[in-house]
Design a protein around this motif. Structure first.
Motif, mmCIF file in Angstrom:
data_model
loop_
_atom_site.group_PDB
_atom_site.id
_atom_site.type_symbol
_atom_site.label_atom_id
_atom_site.label_comp_id
_atom_site.label_asym_id
_atom_site.label_seq_id
_atom_site.Cartn_x
_atom_site.Cartn_y
_atom_site.Cartn_z
ATOM 1 N N VAL A 1 0.862 -1.184 0.000
ATOM 2 C CA VAL A 1 0.000 0.000 0.000
ATOM 3 C C VAL A 1 0.897 1.231 0.000
ATOM 4 O O VAL A 1 1.942 1.244 0.654
ATOM 5 C CB VAL A 1 -0.936 0.038 1.234
ATOM 6 C CG1 VAL A 1 -1.782 1.311 1.225
ATOM 7 C CG2 VAL A 1 -1.828 -1.191 1.280
ATOM 8 N N CYS B 1 0.600 2.546 -9.464
ATOM 9 C CA CYS B 1 0.049 1.561 -8.523
ATOM 10 C C CYS B 1 -0.965 0.666 -9.205
ATOM 11 O O CYS B 1 -1.011 -0.551 -8.970
ATOM 12 C CB CYS B 1 -0.596 2.276 -7.334
ATOM 13 S SG CYS B 1 0.570 3.076 -6.217
ATOM 14 N N GLY C 1 -2.150 -0.956 -3.351
ATOM 15 C CA GLY C 1 -3.182 -0.116 -2.755
ATOM 16 C C GLY C 1 -2.740 1.337 -2.734
ATOM 17 O O GLY C 1 -1.599 1.656 -2.379
ATOM 18 N N VAL D 1 -9.325 6.324 -1.977
ATOM 19 C CA VAL D 1 -8.792 4.962 -1.901
ATOM 20 C C VAL D 1 -8.981 4.271 -3.239
ATOM 21 O O VAL D 1 -10.051 4.364 -3.859
ATOM 22 C CB VAL D 1 -9.507 4.151 -0.797
ATOM 23 C CG1 VAL D 1 -8.980 2.724 -0.757
ATOM 24 C CG2 VAL D 1 -9.332 4.817 0.556
ATOM 25 N N PHE E 1 -7.911 0.408 -4.821
ATOM 26 C CA PHE E 1 -7.237 -0.886 -4.748
ATOM 27 C C PHE E 1 -7.343 -1.646 -6.061
ATOM 28 O O PHE E 1 -7.302 -2.876 -6.080
ATOM 29 C CB PHE E 1 -7.801 -1.713 -3.592
ATOM 30 C CG PHE E 1 -7.273 -1.291 -2.248
ATOM 31 C CD1 PHE E 1 -6.109 -1.851 -1.733
ATOM 32 C CD2 PHE E 1 -7.912 -0.317 -1.508
ATOM 33 C CE1 PHE E 1 -5.609 -1.455 -0.512
ATOM 34 C CE2 PHE E 1 -7.422 0.087 -0.275
ATOM 35 C CZ PHE E 1 -6.264 -0.476 0.224
ATOM 36 N N PHE F 1 -10.626 -6.162 -6.733
ATOM 37 C CA PHE F 1 -10.224 -6.288 -5.333
ATOM 38 C C PHE F 1 -11.258 -7.137 -4.604
ATOM 39 O O PHE F 1 -12.466 -6.887 -4.706
ATOM 40 C CB PHE F 1 -10.129 -4.914 -4.679
ATOM 41 C CG PHE F 1 -9.798 -4.955 -3.209
ATOM 42 C CD1 PHE F 1 -8.495 -5.208 -2.785
ATOM 43 C CD2 PHE F 1 -10.785 -4.752 -2.251
ATOM 44 C CE1 PHE F 1 -8.187 -5.255 -1.437
ATOM 45 C CE2 PHE F 1 -10.491 -4.792 -0.899
ATOM 46 C CZ PHE F 1 -9.183 -5.047 -0.496
#
Length: 444
Positions: free
Chosen positions: A118, A136, A144, A159, A161, A165
């Motif tokens: 992350v 990312c 993350g 946020v 991910f 996810f």
């Protein structure tokens, strides 16, 4: 202790809260935290106490005087001499001997991000956030990505991910249970629960049954998705071929893994979407940047000018007080105009931005009032320090204006007499997606 093992004595409370499976994943995580002002330091502290495998700190900026009021690991001796990450790394490392705490010097590279589980960014420019988020997302599995900032009583968080996810527990709550009072034989079958307590389930929840007498087909431990029809009832699959229900039974909410697809940072700034809501229309260019720019210019001329020289050199308390009084009165007029604008505009992006500006103005007024009321000549160092705070605060507002002007999504959200965008009555519906663009680069 062997790598990958959990100190159950140290982490006993976390294990009770998170569960052993989550704790097992946590101790293998590697996390990058970029930006070590107040929010970044708090994130680092709490995360290190939680116990990931490694935390990498990054902040190339030298410690400023204002950082002492937000990052509790910095001391006065660090000001202007040490970088924020280096200054607080040793104390953060002492929080948990099982966590490897290191400092990354230099720019953040693709290789650094690729090695993280992350990456958390605070006090990061819009252009860097866009680039880091793309890096990312390009990894498999995605790294993350968390971007967050705090501005007094206002804050933002984003946020991401990745596109795929797996969420194994969407709310983190204990599974709900209810006592079964009856099940019909129809399509779909209706389950009635004891009427002394609401079942608490929601549409789309998954449940399992046990100890049902008669309709034993329900006791197969297979999760079933439900549709809520009332506080004491919900429907399941076709039960016409099942045995008749006789008595008893307990229904329990099941935590079923759910696939989630996150929007990228770039996509979210163009088309913010509240969860479960319709797409919001991109806000057209509006007035926040212009108003912030005007406020900054007015404050600059009202508060600064030759005030620094007067404060540092004046031994006459009356002359100093007069200088402060004049500037305080002008600044109060600016605050009055901004507050009048806020009253007219109601809520929205402009409103939130200018609320922060008003808070900043009041901070400046407080500083001026303190100098105005001081008896005798203040020490030169103190006067210079107070003047530096004024300059820093006004420059922060100018920065805010520049960022607002440069962002692609700026404009007023609905105020009195305007049509609300998607997101319903939630005032932060569109603002949540725009907040990062609105506040990026704004000073503390």
């Amino acid at each position: 202790m062997a790598e990958g093992t959990i100190d159950t004595n140290l982490y006993s409370r976390q294990i009770g809260t998170f569960g052993m499976e989550t704790m097992g994943k946590l101790i293998q995580m590697k996390v990058l935290i970029s930006g070590l002002r107040g929010l970044g330091a708090e994130i680092a502290k709490n995360l290190i106490l939680a116990g990931p495998a490694a935390v990498v700190l990054h902040d190339e900026s030298l410690v400023e005087a204002r950082d002492l009021g937000s990052n509790f690991y910095l001391v006065e001796a660090d000001v202007g001499k040490r970088k924020r990450a280096e200054a607080c790394a040793a104390q953060l490392a002492q929080l948990n001997p099982y966590v490897t705490v290191t400092v990354h010097s230099g720019p953040i590279t693709d290789g650094l991000l690729a090695g993280m589980s992350v990456a958390v960014f605070t006090d990061t420019s819009q252009s860097d956030l866009l680039r880091f988020n793309e890096v990312c997302r390009s990894r498999t599995p995605a790294v993350g990505f968390v971007a967050a900032d705090c501005f007094g009583v206002a804050g933002t968080a984003f946020v991401d991910f990745g596109d795929s996810f797996t969420c194994r527990d969407k709310d983190g709550e204990e599974p709900k249970s209810a006592i079964v009072a009856g099940v019909t034989q129809e399509s779909p079958g209706t389950v009635h629960t004891h009427n002394e307590r609401r079942h608490g389930f929601q549409d789309g929840d998954w449940v399992t049954f046990r100890e049902v007498q008669g309709m034993t087909q329900l006791n197969d431990a297979k999760p079933r998705q439900i549709k809520v029809t009332g506080p004491f009832s919900f429907t399941i699959e076709d039960t016409t071929g099942y045995s008749a229900y006789l008595r008893e039974g307990i229904v329990t909410q099941a935590k079923v893994p759910t696939q989630m697809k996150f929007a990228s940072y770039r996509a979210s700034t163009v088309q913010p979407r509240p969860e479960g809501g319709e797409d919001c229309e991109a806000a057209p260019p509006g007035r926040p940047a212009k108003v912030a720019e005007v406020v900054a210019a007015r404050l600059s001329s009202s508060l600064l000018g030759d005030l620094g020289a007067q404060l540092a050199a004046s031994a006459d308390a009356e002359a100093r007080a007069a200088a402060c009084t004049s500037r305080r009165q002008k600044a109060e007029a600016v605050v009055g105009e901004v507050r009048a604008y806020l009253h007219v505009e109601g809520t929205g992006a402009s409103h939130d931005c200018l609320q922060w500006a008003v808070g900043l103005c009041y901070g400046l007024l407080h500083t001026l009032a303190a100098l105005e009321a001081a008896e005798g000549p203040p020490p030169q160092a103190l006067a210079a320090q107070e003047y530096a705070r004024l300059v820093s605060a006004v420059n922060s507002l100018k920065e805010c204006a520049e960022k607002l002007r440069g962002a692609a999504l700026l404009g007023d959200e609905p105020g009195p007499g305007r049509t609300a965008r998607a997101g319903g009555s939630q005032p932060s519906g569109c603002l949540a997606g725009l907040a990062a663009a609105l506040w990026r680069g704004q000073g503390r």
